[in-house]
Write an enzyme that holds these catalytic residues in place. Structure first.
Site, PDB file in Angstrom:
ATOM      1  N   GLU A 157      -0.580  -5.598   8.659  1.00 31.20           N
ATOM      2  CA  GLU A 157       0.204  -4.922   9.693  1.00 31.20           C
ATOM      3  C   GLU A 157      -0.492  -5.131  11.029  1.00 31.20           C
ATOM      4  OE1 GLU A 157       0.901  -0.769   8.786  1.00 31.20           O
ATOM      5  OE2 GLU A 157       1.493  -1.243   6.734  1.00 31.20           O
ATOM      6  N   ASP A 175      -1.019  -6.493  -0.144  1.00 31.88           N
ATOM      7  CA  ASP A 175      -1.199  -5.829   1.155  1.00 31.88           C
ATOM      8  C   ASP A 175      -2.679  -5.661   1.451  1.00 31.88           C
ATOM      9  OD1 ASP A 175       0.585  -4.989   3.037  1.00 31.88           O
ATOM     10  OD2 ASP A 175       1.141  -3.130   2.013  1.00 31.88           O
ATOM     11  N   GLU A 235       9.797  -4.042   9.944  1.00 28.68           N
ATOM     12  CA  GLU A 235      10.100  -2.711   9.400  1.00 28.68           C
ATOM     13  C   GLU A 235      10.581  -1.781  10.512  1.00 28.68           C
ATOM     14  OE1 GLU A 235       7.223  -0.894   6.792  1.00 28.68           O
ATOM     15  OE2 GLU A 235       8.380   0.968   6.699  1.00 28.68           O
ATOM     16  N   ASP A 268       0.827  -1.210   0.000  1.00 22.44           N
ATOM     17  CA  ASP A 268       0.000   0.000   0.000  1.00 22.44           C
ATOM     18  C   ASP A 268       0.865   1.267   0.000  1.00 22.44           C
ATOM     19  OD1 ASP A 268       0.874  -0.137   2.605  1.00 22.44           O
ATOM     20  OD2 ASP A 268      -1.133  -0.141   3.510  1.00 22.44           O
ATOM     21  N   SER A 269       2.196   1.090  -0.009  1.00 21.64           N
ATOM     22  CA  SER A 269       3.116   2.217  -0.219  1.00 21.64           C
ATOM     23  C   SER A 269       2.798   2.907  -1.548  1.00 21.64           C
ATOM     24  CB  SER A 269       4.563   1.723  -0.230  1.00 21.64           C
ATOM     25  OG  SER A 269       4.716   0.633  -1.121  1.00 21.64           O
ATOM     26  N   LYS A 284      -0.642  -9.736   3.182  1.00 20.07           N
ATOM     27  CA  LYS A 284       0.133  -9.172   4.307  1.00 20.07           C
ATOM     28  C   LYS A 284      -0.743  -8.250   5.151  1.00 20.07           C
ATOM     29  CE  LYS A 284       3.459  -5.891   3.691  1.00 20.07           C
ATOM     30  NZ  LYS A 284       2.975  -4.761   4.505  1.00 20.07           N
TER      31      LYS A 284
HETATM   32  O1  KIV Z   1       3.545  -1.135   1.495  1.00 20.77           O
HETATM   33  C1  KIV Z   1       4.716  -1.522   1.386  1.00 20.77           C
HETATM   34  O2  KIV Z   1       5.391  -1.296   0.374  1.00 20.77           O
HETATM   35  C2  KIV Z   1       5.274  -2.275   2.497  1.00 20.77           C
HETATM   36  C3  KIV Z   1       6.760  -2.445   2.515  1.00 20.77           C
HETATM   37  C4  KIV Z   1       7.362  -1.193   2.999  1.00 20.77           C
HETATM   38  C5  KIV Z   1       7.168  -3.627   3.310  1.00 20.77           C
HETATM   39  O3  KIV Z   1       4.577  -2.682   3.360  1.00 20.77           O
END
Ligand code: KIV
Length: 263
Positions: A112, A81, A179, A42-43, A110
């Protein structure tokens, strides 16, 4: 050869796992087979969406980008994500993860979160979803935690991180992203787990490393975290080439006869 969870887990203590983000088919096809893992992170919301943080990313956007990444990459292990707010409880997490699985060919999801997410992870795993944990500096918590803070400074924080990683492994997570964690703490976590750790800003001893592609190739210039190594001056290269194109058009040097259809 398509990379699987079993392949990645077998690399622990033998060979480092390599990972990068991607958000479209063009770049995932360039990265495919060169890295073990491609993360549709989600970056994207910040690096390509121009947003201040990752929080406004929606599930439909992740699905759209994951579909594209899967079209471009056939060998790398693909992780999607879960966006902020899409896994507040087990029911919601399973519904959204199932939707990602059904609509894309992502290999894993993934999420968080700290030890409190262990129950959700365990329920997702029971439904046949491969889950990657993400602990330490969690960008989705940036607003509630007052920014992006490196984790594990105090012995209390270090213990919480280690306990959390162990709990997520017990819950069935197949890997954990670490992270922004002090190297000594990330090392202890990595040594205490059977599953691989993938580090970003967490030092040399993680089982693998991941970077956001626009950071490592020098395209995202708003800020550069200490842990990013620039492997390319992407922005400079693009701007120089673009300037050349603009001059060629203005000077009548583009297109040439060879670049035009004659008839
Ligand atoms: O969203 C993302 O790109 C991430 C990485 C920084 C691990 O979670």
């Amino acid at each position: 050869m398509k990379k699987t969870i079993q392949y990645l887990q077998a690399k622990k203590k033998i060979e480092k796992i390599t990972a990068i983000t991607a958000y479209d088919a063009l770049f995932s096809s360039l990265f495919d087979s060169k890295v073990d893992i491609i993360l549709v992170g989600d970056s994207l919301n910040m690096s390509f969406g121009g947003k201040e943080d990752t929080l406004s990313m929606g599930i439909d956007e992740i699905i759209y980008h994951t579909k594209a990444v899967c079209r471009g990459a056939k060998e790398s292990f693909i992780i999607a994500d879960m966006p902020f707010g899409s896994y507040q409880n087990s029911k919601m997490a399973i519904k959204n993860a199932v939707s990602i699985y059904k609509k894309t060919s992502a290999d894993a999801i993934k999420i968080e979160g700290d030890i409190h997410k262990a129950g959700i992870i365990s329920d997702m795993v029971s439904e046949g979803i491969a889950v990657i944990g993400h602990i330490g500096l969690m960008p989705q918590f940036a607003r509630s935690q007052g920014g992006y803070k490196i984790k594990g400074k105090t012995s209390q924080e270090a213990k919480e991180l280690i306990d959390c990683a162990i709990a997520l492994e017990k819950a069935g997570a197949c890997m954990i992203v670490l992270e922004g964690i002090y190297t000594s703490v990330a090392t202890q976590i990595t040594e205490n787990l059977k599953i691989p750790t993938i580090g970003i800003g967490s030092g040399i001893n993680c089982d693998g490393q991941i970077l956001v592609w626009s950071d490592m190739f020098g395209f995202f210039e708003k800020f550069k975290p200490k842990f990013v190594r620039k492997y390319l001056e992407g922005s400079t290269l693009i701007q120089t080439a673009l300037q050349q194109y603009v001059e060629d058009v203005k000077n009548g040097n583009f297109p040439s006869v060879q670049e035009s259809y004659q008839g």
